[in-house]
Design a protein around this motif. Structure first.
Motif, PDB file in Angstrom:
ATOM      1  N   LYS A 310       0.809  -1.221   0.000  1.00 29.24           N
ATOM      2  CA  LYS A 310       0.000   0.000   0.000  1.00 29.24           C
ATOM      3  C   LYS A 310       0.847   1.278   0.000  1.00 29.24           C
ATOM      4  O   LYS A 310       0.324   2.372  -0.181  1.00 29.24           O
ATOM      5  N   VAL A 311       2.160   1.150   0.237  1.00 25.71           N
ATOM      6  CA  VAL A 311       3.027   2.334   0.323  1.00 25.71           C
ATOM      7  C   VAL A 311       4.294   2.126  -0.497  1.00 25.71           C
ATOM      8  O   VAL A 311       4.652   0.991  -0.820  1.00 25.71           O
ATOM      9  N   ARG A 312       4.953   3.232  -0.836  1.00 21.32           N
ATOM     10  CA  ARG A 312       6.248   3.127  -1.522  1.00 21.32           C
ATOM     11  C   ARG A 312       7.251   4.053  -0.851  1.00 21.32           C
ATOM     12  O   ARG A 312       6.889   5.135  -0.381  1.00 21.32           O
ATOM     13  N   ALA A 313       8.514   3.612  -0.824  1.00 18.69           N
ATOM     14  CA  ALA A 313       9.575   4.409  -0.202  1.00 18.69           C
ATOM     15  C   ALA A 313       9.895   5.613  -1.088  1.00 18.69           C
ATOM     16  O   ALA A 313       9.895   5.509  -2.319  1.00 18.69           O
ATOM     17  N   THR A 314      10.154   6.765  -0.453  1.00 18.97           N
ATOM     18  CA  THR A 314      10.470   7.981  -1.214  1.00 18.97           C
ATOM     19  C   THR A 314      11.873   8.494  -0.926  1.00 18.97           C
ATOM     20  O   THR A 314      12.295   9.509  -1.460  1.00 18.97           O
ATOM     21  N   GLY A 315      12.610   7.787  -0.063  1.00 17.11           N
ATOM     22  CA  GLY A 315      13.970   8.227   0.269  1.00 17.11           C
ATOM     23  C   GLY A 315      14.264   8.006   1.736  1.00 17.11           C
ATOM     24  O   GLY A 315      13.511   7.320   2.437  1.00 17.11           O
ATOM     25  N   GLN A 316      15.366   8.584   2.181  1.00 16.72           N
ATOM     26  CA  GLN A 316      15.749   8.477   3.591  1.00 16.72           C
ATOM     27  C   GLN A 316      16.128   9.856   4.129  1.00 16.72           C
ATOM     28  O   GLN A 316      16.635  10.705   3.399  1.00 16.72           O
ATOM     29  N   ILE A 396      29.813  19.879  20.983  1.00 14.47           N
ATOM     30  CA  ILE A 396      28.589  19.081  21.164  1.00 14.47           C
ATOM     31  C   ILE A 396      28.778  18.168  22.372  1.00 14.47           C
ATOM     32  O   ILE A 396      29.719  17.365  22.416  1.00 14.47           O
ATOM     33  N   MET A 397      27.885  18.260  23.364  1.00 15.58           N
ATOM     34  CA  MET A 397      27.984  17.412  24.565  1.00 15.58           C
ATOM     35  C   MET A 397      27.501  15.994  24.301  1.00 15.58           C
ATOM     36  O   MET A 397      28.088  15.031  24.761  1.00 15.58           O
ATOM     37  N   GLN A 398      26.408  15.864  23.583  1.00 19.90           N
ATOM     38  CA  GLN A 398      25.814  14.546  23.304  1.00 19.90           C
ATOM     39  C   GLN A 398      25.104  14.619  21.974  1.00 19.90           C
ATOM     40  O   GLN A 398      24.515  15.644  21.625  1.00 19.90           O
ATOM     41  N   ARG A 399      25.167  13.514  21.237  1.00 21.59           N
ATOM     42  CA  ARG A 399      24.571  13.512  19.906  1.00 21.59           C
ATOM     43  C   ARG A 399      23.809  12.218  19.666  1.00 21.59           C
ATOM     44  O   ARG A 399      24.300  11.136  19.978  1.00 21.59           O
ATOM     45  N   PHE A 400      22.594  12.315  19.139  1.00 26.69           N
ATOM     46  CA  PHE A 400      21.790  11.144  18.771  1.00 26.69           C
ATOM     47  C   PHE A 400      21.477  11.245  17.280  1.00 26.69           C
ATOM     48  O   PHE A 400      20.927  12.244  16.829  1.00 26.69           O
ATOM     49  N   THR A 401      21.830  10.212  16.524  1.00 25.00           N
ATOM     50  CA  THR A 401      21.580  10.232  15.075  1.00 25.00           C
ATOM     51  C   THR A 401      20.553   9.175  14.712  1.00 25.00           C
ATOM     52  O   THR A 401      20.627   8.033  15.176  1.00 25.00           O
ATOM     53  N   THR A 402      19.601   9.557  13.881  1.00 26.17           N
ATOM     54  CA  THR A 402      18.609   8.598  13.412  1.00 26.17           C
ATOM     55  C   THR A 402      18.467   8.723  11.900  1.00 26.17           C
ATOM     56  O   THR A 402      18.541   9.823  11.348  1.00 26.17           O
ATOM     57  N   VAL A 403      18.303   7.587  11.231  1.00 18.88           N
ATOM     58  CA  VAL A 403      18.043   7.569   9.787  1.00 18.88           C
ATOM     59  C   VAL A 403      16.714   6.858   9.578  1.00 18.88           C
ATOM     60  O   VAL A 403      16.519   5.736  10.044  1.00 18.88           O
ATOM     61  N   VAL A 404      15.780   7.525   8.922  1.00 17.69           N
ATOM     62  CA  VAL A 404      14.470   6.911   8.692  1.00 17.69           C
ATOM     63  C   VAL A 404      14.170   6.870   7.198  1.00 17.69           C
ATOM     64  O   VAL A 404      14.584   7.755   6.445  1.00 17.69           O
ATOM     65  N   THR A 405      13.478   5.813   6.789  1.00 20.79           N
ATOM     66  CA  THR A 405      12.990   5.725   5.412  1.00 20.79           C
ATOM     67  C   THR A 405      11.626   6.402   5.368  1.00 20.79           C
ATOM     68  O   THR A 405      10.789   6.185   6.242  1.00 20.79           O
ATOM     69  N   GLY A 413      -6.644   6.177  -1.782  1.00 16.50           N
ATOM     70  CA  GLY A 413      -7.450   5.627  -0.687  1.00 16.50           C
ATOM     71  C   GLY A 413      -8.909   5.436  -1.015  1.00 16.50           C
ATOM     72  O   GLY A 413      -9.639   4.752  -0.286  1.00 16.50           O
ATOM     73  N   ASN A 414      -9.388   6.005  -2.124  1.00 16.96           N
ATOM     74  CA  ASN A 414     -10.818   5.922  -2.420  1.00 16.96           C
ATOM     75  C   ASN A 414     -11.275   4.523  -2.809  1.00 16.96           C
ATOM     76  O   ASN A 414     -12.381   4.110  -2.473  1.00 16.96           O
ATOM     77  N   SER A 415     -10.414   3.779  -3.498  1.00 13.48           N
ATOM     78  CA  SER A 415     -10.827   2.443  -3.940  1.00 13.48           C
ATOM     79  C   SER A 415     -10.734   1.397  -2.828  1.00 13.48           C
ATOM     80  O   SER A 415     -11.498   0.441  -2.810  1.00 13.48           O
ATOM     81  N   ASP A 416      -9.800   1.573  -1.888  1.00 11.94           N
ATOM     82  CA  ASP A 416      -9.635   0.555  -0.835  1.00 11.94           C
ATOM     83  C   ASP A 416      -9.985   1.074   0.559  1.00 11.94           C
ATOM     84  O   ASP A 416      -9.765   0.384   1.554  1.00 11.94           O
ATOM     85  N   LYS A 417     -10.541   2.303   0.627  1.00  9.35           N
ATOM     86  CA  LYS A 417     -10.954   2.901   1.914  1.00  9.35           C
ATOM     87  C   LYS A 417      -9.811   2.908   2.940  1.00  9.35           C
ATOM     88  O   LYS A 417     -10.031   2.797   4.142  1.00  9.35           O
ATOM     89  N   SER A 418      -8.588   3.023   2.421  1.00 10.10           N
ATOM     90  CA  SER A 418      -7.389   3.094   3.279  1.00 10.10           C
ATOM     91  C   SER A 418      -6.693   4.414   2.989  1.00 10.10           C
ATOM     92  O   SER A 418      -6.030   4.566   1.959  1.00 10.10           O
ATOM     93  N   TYR A 419      -6.861   5.385   3.873  1.00  3.47           N
ATOM     94  CA  TYR A 419      -6.316   6.723   3.655  1.00  3.47           C
ATOM     95  C   TYR A 419      -5.019   6.864   4.455  1.00  3.47           C
ATOM     96  O   TYR A 419      -5.029   6.830   5.679  1.00  3.47           O
ATOM     97  N   ILE A 420      -3.909   6.989   3.718  1.00  6.23           N
ATOM     98  CA  ILE A 420      -2.573   6.911   4.331  1.00  6.23           C
ATOM     99  C   ILE A 420      -1.870   8.257   4.205  1.00  6.23           C
ATOM    100  O   ILE A 420      -1.843   8.867   3.124  1.00  6.23           O
ATOM    101  N   SER A 421      -1.288   8.717   5.308  1.00 10.43           N
ATOM    102  CA  SER A 421      -0.504   9.957   5.267  1.00 10.43           C
ATOM    103  C   SER A 421       0.894   9.659   4.735  1.00 10.43           C
ATOM    104  O   SER A 421       1.345   8.514   4.764  1.00 10.43           O
ATOM    105  N   SER A 422       1.585  10.697   4.280  1.00  8.63           N
ATOM    106  CA  SER A 422       2.996  10.552   3.890  1.00  8.63           C
ATOM    107  C   SER A 422       3.879  10.826   5.108  1.00  8.63           C
ATOM    108  O   SER A 422       3.468  11.523   6.038  1.00  8.63           O
ATOM    109  N   SER A 423       5.090  10.284   5.089  1.00  8.32           N
ATOM    110  CA  SER A 423       6.036  10.546   6.178  1.00  8.32           C
ATOM    111  C   SER A 423       6.397  12.028   6.208  1.00  8.32           C
ATOM    112  O   SER A 423       6.338  12.720   5.185  1.00  8.32           O
ATOM    113  N   PHE A 424       6.810  12.530   7.381  1.00  9.00           N
ATOM    114  CA  PHE A 424       7.252  13.916   7.504  1.00  9.00           C
ATOM    115  C   PHE A 424       8.523  14.135   6.689  1.00  9.00           C
ATOM    116  O   PHE A 424       9.391  13.265   6.636  1.00  9.00           O
ATOM    117  N   ASP A 425       8.636  15.318   6.066  1.00  6.59           N
ATOM    118  CA  ASP A 425       9.808  15.606   5.229  1.00  6.59           C
ATOM    119  C   ASP A 425      11.002  16.057   6.090  1.00  6.59           C
ATOM    120  O   ASP A 425      10.917  16.140   7.310  1.00  6.59           O
TER     121      ASP A 425
END
Length: 462
Positions: A310-316, A396-405, A413-425
């Motif tokens: 139902k979803v496709r990756a757009t980057g990281q 820098i005292m402390q650093r936290f790094t995260t990588v998300v897809t 969503g109209n055909s399958d009644k599944s309305y999906i948001s996109s990930s935050f940019d």
């Protein structure tokens, strides 16, 4: 007690299964991220019966604000050091973003009266990186004349350009001065005013908040409207066009959740969705959690709740949360700021965003500053991607790094009644994400959200 034992039964419930909460709803919403909470608030106000679920035991999903203990736990960083401050002093955003003071998110907050649950403060400074230096984005045409961003003659051209933008009204042809911005490209408009490429870059990235160069060869109207919102927001607060909730962004989804609850919505935290159920036509008709089921006319949620097809990756996106014991250098000792590093300035396609916050917004202990560096990944090494941003921060005292897809829905969503948001940019503001939210609302309801409200003040309670 008798009421608790009396579980509702429905013809559609298979043997051995029980009804989840009240069993039947108009909408089931999965994930308490900002977009999902806005939708549940808006739908419940319209009289829909809403069930809202989240696998976490806190609101906000990926855009939650965490205290010190939960932040260190999330990044498996052990126990927080004793000298950094107490747990309750920290509200650290996992996806830090500023709010455009007169932009669409502010209009939504006013439209739904969620502003009554929140307190906002302006961000002190808006900066752009150019030629190895951090420079303030001019707040007025007069300030532009003193800015080191441009040479003397370019300043006057820039001022004339801003005056044209300020006067421009799509509905009043006399303000167009013979220019059709539905045809003329942004590049052509800049050139009409004699502006040089360096100035195009700074206006487009630091003021129009464009993420790359694609807008340059598209009709100028959309970009001009974005610039008008920036200038209008800037004139409203004077120091920068951005505002931010005291105690962090986690208050936003909580505010909309409260709106939903007041209008009869049901919330279930710490409750995962094991399965989205579909009928023979492939339409979503409900969810299963353990041995409990609920039905609905449609489901809404973030990409993590839906099957992979139902979803496709757009980057990281790489995000770096840094604790500092000082404000970001070369920003005038300001307690809060945004710095945009246009990609072309550092040999990249995508911009790098740096934002900083402190105790003045009640997100850290006194004397501790948070700086977050974020950008869209272009290579394989996340640390290398954020180097230009980290280089601006000092010690820098402390650093936290995260990588998300990041993901977007395959269908509307109209055909399958599944309305999906996109990930935050990757940006450090909400403008692109609000466009997705408005699109999600229209896909669900079939109509545009009424945004005709004056966004002059988040202090008002209409």
């Amino acid at each position: 007690m008798a009421e608790e034992q009396e579980k509702k039964t429905f013809d559609w419930l298979p043997e051995g299964m029980e009804a989840l909460a009240d069993g039947e709803y108009d909408a089931i919403i999965m994930g308490t991220g900002l977009k999902e909470c806005v939708i549940s608030g808006l739908l419940s106000v319209q009289g829909m019966r809403v069930l809202h679920m989240d696998r976490n035991d806190y609101y906000g999903a990926d855009c939650a604000s965490l205290n010190l203990t939960n932040l260190y736990k999330k990044f498996n960083a052990g126990n927080p050091p004793d000298n950094i401050g107490s747990n309750r002093d920290f509200n650290v955003d996992l996806i830090p973003k500023f709010i455009m003071a007169c932009g669409n998110l502010t209009k939504m907050l006013l439209h739904t009266k969620v502003t009554r649950y929140l307190e906002f403060k302006s961000i002190e400074g808006s900066f752009v990186y150019k030629g190895g230096k951090i420079l303030k984005v001019p707040a007025t045409p007069e300030e532009a004349l003193k800015s080191p961003l441009m040479g003397l003659f370019e300043k006057r051209r820039f001022r004339n350009f801003l005056l044209y933008i300020d006067a421009y009204d799509e509905t009043k042809p006399e303000t167009h001065k013979g220019r059709d911005l539905t045809v003329m490209t942004m590049k052509q408009l800049y050139e009409e005013f004699g502006l040089v490429p360096d100035t195009h870059q700074f206006i487009s990235h630091a003021m129009c908040l464009q993420l790359d160069e694609t807008h340059m060869n598209q009709p100028a109207l959309a970009t001009v409207k974005e610039l008008q919102i920036y200038c209008y927001s800037l004139s409203r607060y004077g120091t920068s066009p951005y505002i931010y909730p005291v105690y962090g962004l986690g208050g936003l989804p909580e505010g909309f959740s409260r709106l939903c609850a007041i209008h009869g919505g049901t919330f279930m935290l710490n409750r995962d969705v094991d399965e989205i159920q579909y009928n023979d036509k492939g339409e979503a008709i409900g969810v299963r959690s353990g041995n409990e089921m609920a039905r609905a006319k449609f489901v809404v949620g973030d990409p993590s709740y839906f099957p992979k097809e139902k979803v496709r990756a757009t980057g990281q996106i790489v995000r770096c949360i840094c604790f500092l014991n000082h404000p970001i250098p070369n920003c005038g000792d300001q307690e809060s700021a945004q710095i945009i590093i246009p990609g072309p300035q550092v040999g990249r396609k995508n911009d790098i965003f740096v934002c900083s916050l402190s105790n003045s917004h009640q997100v850290t202990a006194q004397g501790v500053y948070i700086a977050i560096v974020s950008t869209k990944m272009e290579g394989e090494n996340p640390d290398k991607e954020v180097v230009p941003g980290l280089a601006l921060l000092g010690h820098i005292m402390q650093r936290f790094t995260t990588v998300v897809t990041t993901y977007e829905p395959v269908g509307d969503g109209n055909s399958d009644k599944s309305y999906i948001s996109s990930s935050f940019d990757a940006s450090s503001h909400f403008e692109g994400d609000v466009d997705d939210l408005l699109s999600l609302y229209k896909r669900i309801t079939g109509k545009d959200l009424d945004m005709n409200i004056n966004a002059d003040s988040v202090e008002a309670d209409y």
